[in-house]
Scaffold this motif. Structure first.
Motif, PDB file in Angstrom:
ATOM      1  N   GLU A   1      21.609  -6.796   8.565  1.00 16.78           N
ATOM      2  CA  GLU A   1      22.009  -7.220   7.223  1.00 16.78           C
ATOM      3  C   GLU A   1      21.636  -6.186   6.164  1.00 16.78           C
ATOM      4  O   GLU A   1      22.421  -5.880   5.274  1.00 16.78           O
ATOM      5  N   LEU A   2      20.427  -5.675   6.249  1.00 19.83           N
ATOM      6  CA  LEU A   2      19.945  -4.685   5.282  1.00 19.83           C
ATOM      7  C   LEU A   2      18.994  -3.734   6.004  1.00 19.83           C
ATOM      8  O   LEU A   2      17.797  -3.983   6.092  1.00 19.83           O
ATOM      9  N   PRO A   3      19.532  -2.637   6.563  1.00 20.12           N
ATOM     10  CA  PRO A   3      18.699  -1.733   7.348  1.00 20.12           C
ATOM     11  C   PRO A   3      17.634  -1.032   6.506  1.00 20.12           C
ATOM     12  O   PRO A   3      17.900  -0.641   5.367  1.00 20.12           O
ATOM     13  N   VAL A   4      16.449  -0.920   7.065  1.00 19.02           N
ATOM     14  CA  VAL A   4      15.372  -0.138   6.455  1.00 19.02           C
ATOM     15  C   VAL A   4      14.812   0.799   7.517  1.00 19.02           C
ATOM     16  O   VAL A   4      14.819   0.488   8.699  1.00 19.02           O
ATOM     17  N   SER A   5      14.351   1.956   7.085  1.00 19.05           N
ATOM     18  CA  SER A   5      13.771   2.925   8.013  1.00 19.05           C
ATOM     19  C   SER A   5      12.288   3.093   7.705  1.00 19.05           C
ATOM     20  O   SER A   5      11.792   2.607   6.678  1.00 19.05           O
ATOM     21  N   ALA A   6      11.605   3.795   8.579  1.00 23.04           N
ATOM     22  CA  ALA A   6      10.167   4.016   8.409  1.00 23.04           C
ATOM     23  C   ALA A   6       9.887   4.768   7.114  1.00 23.04           C
ATOM     24  O   ALA A   6      10.655   5.651   6.715  1.00 23.04           O
ATOM     25  N   LEU A   7       8.810   4.395   6.455  1.00 26.90           N
ATOM     26  CA  LEU A   7       8.420   5.012   5.184  1.00 26.90           C
ATOM     27  C   LEU A   7       7.011   5.569   5.301  1.00 26.90           C
ATOM     28  O   LEU A   7       6.048   4.811   5.467  1.00 26.90           O
ATOM     29  N   PRO A   8       6.848   6.907   5.217  1.00 28.35           N
ATOM     30  CA  PRO A   8       5.505   7.476   5.229  1.00 28.35           C
ATOM     31  C   PRO A   8       4.772   7.086   3.943  1.00 28.35           C
ATOM     32  O   PRO A   8       5.350   7.153   2.851  1.00 28.35           O
ATOM     33  N   ILE A   9       3.524   6.667   4.079  1.00 23.12           N
ATOM     34  CA  ILE A   9       2.745   6.212   2.921  1.00 23.12           C
ATOM     35  C   ILE A   9       1.329   6.774   2.966  1.00 23.12           C
ATOM     36  O   ILE A   9       0.853   7.254   3.997  1.00 23.12           O
ATOM     37  N   THR A  10       0.671   6.661   1.834  1.00 25.93           N
ATOM     38  CA  THR A  10      -0.751   6.960   1.723  1.00 25.93           C
ATOM     39  C   THR A  10      -1.446   5.685   1.300  1.00 25.93           C
ATOM     40  O   THR A  10      -1.123   5.111   0.258  1.00 25.93           O
ATOM     41  N   ARG A  11      -2.351   5.202   2.137  1.00 20.84           N
ATOM     42  CA  ARG A  11      -3.178   4.051   1.765  1.00 20.84           C
ATOM     43  C   ARG A  11      -4.388   4.592   1.011  1.00 20.84           C
ATOM     44  O   ARG A  11      -5.070   5.504   1.465  1.00 20.84           O
ATOM     45  N   THR A  12      -4.655   4.000  -0.161  1.00 17.87           N
ATOM     46  CA  THR A  12      -5.724   4.486  -1.024  1.00 17.87           C
ATOM     47  C   THR A  12      -6.260   3.332  -1.849  1.00 17.87           C
ATOM     48  O   THR A  12      -5.937   2.170  -1.587  1.00 17.87           O
ATOM     49  N   ASN A  13      -7.074   3.623  -2.847  1.00 22.63           N
ATOM     50  CA  ASN A  13      -7.610   2.624  -3.772  1.00 22.63           C
ATOM     51  C   ASN A  13      -7.435   3.114  -5.196  1.00 22.63           C
ATOM     52  O   ASN A  13      -7.554   4.312  -5.458  1.00 22.63           O
TER      53      ASN A  13
ATOM     54  N   VAL B   1       2.422   4.730   8.160  1.00 17.75           N
ATOM     55  CA  VAL B   1       3.879   4.572   8.064  1.00 17.75           C
ATOM     56  C   VAL B   1       4.178   3.082   8.003  1.00 17.75           C
ATOM     57  O   VAL B   1       3.619   2.298   8.771  1.00 17.75           O
ATOM     58  N   LEU B   2       5.039   2.698   7.076  1.00 19.92           N
ATOM     59  CA  LEU B   2       5.495   1.309   6.989  1.00 19.92           C
ATOM     60  C   LEU B   2       6.845   1.187   7.679  1.00 19.92           C
ATOM     61  O   LEU B   2       7.727   2.037   7.488  1.00 19.92           O
ATOM     62  N   GLY B   3       7.000   0.131   8.448  1.00 19.61           N
ATOM     63  CA  GLY B   3       8.284  -0.190   9.051  1.00 19.61           C
ATOM     64  C   GLY B   3       8.850  -1.427   8.372  1.00 19.61           C
ATOM     65  O   GLY B   3       8.317  -1.915   7.377  1.00 19.61           O
ATOM     66  N   ALA B   4       9.917  -1.942   8.909  1.00 20.93           N
ATOM     67  CA  ALA B   4      10.511  -3.169   8.369  1.00 20.93           C
ATOM     68  C   ALA B   4       9.526  -4.327   8.527  1.00 20.93           C
ATOM     69  O   ALA B   4       8.783  -4.385   9.507  1.00 20.93           O
ATOM     70  N   PRO B   5       9.501  -5.256   7.586  1.00 21.39           N
ATOM     71  CA  PRO B   5       8.632  -6.428   7.716  1.00 21.39           C
ATOM     72  C   PRO B   5       9.012  -7.266   8.934  1.00 21.39           C
ATOM     73  O   PRO B   5      10.166  -7.242   9.380  1.00 21.39           O
ATOM     74  N   ALA B   6       8.058  -8.019   9.444  1.00 29.48           N
ATOM     75  CA  ALA B   6       8.314  -8.911  10.590  1.00 29.48           C
ATOM     76  C   ALA B   6       9.463  -9.854  10.252  1.00 29.48           C
ATOM     77  O   ALA B   6       9.534 -10.404   9.150  1.00 29.48           O
ATOM     78  N   GLY B   7      10.390  -9.998  11.180  1.00 28.94           N
ATOM     79  CA  GLY B   7      11.520 -10.899  10.986  1.00 28.94           C
ATOM     80  C   GLY B   7      12.651 -10.317  10.155  1.00 28.94           C
ATOM     81  O   GLY B   7      13.625 -11.011   9.859  1.00 28.94           O
ATOM     82  N   TRP B   8      12.545  -9.055   9.748  1.00 33.11           N
ATOM     83  CA  TRP B   8      13.570  -8.426   8.903  1.00 33.11           C
ATOM     84  C   TRP B   8      14.868  -8.279   9.683  1.00 33.11           C
ATOM     85  O   TRP B   8      14.870  -7.880  10.838  1.00 33.11           O
ATOM     86  N   ASN B   9      15.996  -8.584   9.055  1.00 33.86           N
ATOM     87  CA  ASN B   9      17.309  -8.457   9.682  1.00 33.86           C
ATOM     88  C   ASN B   9      17.861  -7.057   9.404  1.00 33.86           C
ATOM     89  O   ASN B   9      18.453  -6.812   8.359  1.00 33.86           O
ATOM     90  N   GLN B  10      17.669  -6.156  10.368  1.00 34.48           N
ATOM     91  CA  GLN B  10      18.105  -4.766  10.213  1.00 34.48           C
ATOM     92  C   GLN B  10      19.629  -4.648  10.113  1.00 34.48           C
ATOM     93  O   GLN B  10      20.129  -3.702   9.537  1.00 34.48           O
TER      94      GLN B  10
END
Length: 80
Positions: free
Chosen positions: A23-35, A12-21
Motif C-alpha cells: 500500500e505504501l512502500p518504505v525502505s530502510a532509513l539510516p539513523i543516529t540515535r542520540t539524546n 537503521v529503521l525499517g518499516a513498522p511492524a504490520g506495515w503494508n509495503q
C-alpha cells in the motif's frame, strides 16, 4: 530529498511492524540515535536534489510529512 548515510549513523529503521509495503512502500532509513537535553532523539540526514535546491532558491519550502493523526516534536535544520 534523498536520504544519505552520515558518519554518525549508528542504527537503521525499517518499516513498522504490520506495515503494508504494498500500500505504501518504505525502505530502510539510516539513523543516529542520540539524546537532546536528556531526551532520546533520532536523527536522519537528507540532501536535496538539484531540482529541489532550485525550487528552494526560488522561494519553495520544505514539507515534513508524518503518517498518523498528530505530529511528534520534530526539528529541521541545515548541517554541514
Amino acid at each position: 530529498m534523498n536520504k544519505i548515510q552520515h558518519p554518525s549513523n549508528n542504527d537503521v529503521l525499517g518499516a513498522p511492524a504490520g506495515w503494508n509495503q504494498r500500500e505504501l512502500p518504505v525502505s530502510a532509513l539510516p539513523i543516529t540515535r542520540t539524546n537532546v537535553a536528556g531526551q532520546p532523539a533520532v536523527v536522519s540526514y537528507w540532501k536535496p536534489s538539484a531540482a529541489e535546491l532550485a525550487a528552494l532558491n526560488a522561494g519553495g519550502s520544505v514539507a515534513l510529512w508524518v503518517i498518523g493523526q498528530t505530529m511528534p516534536p520534530v526539528a529541521l535544520e541545515v548541517e554541514l
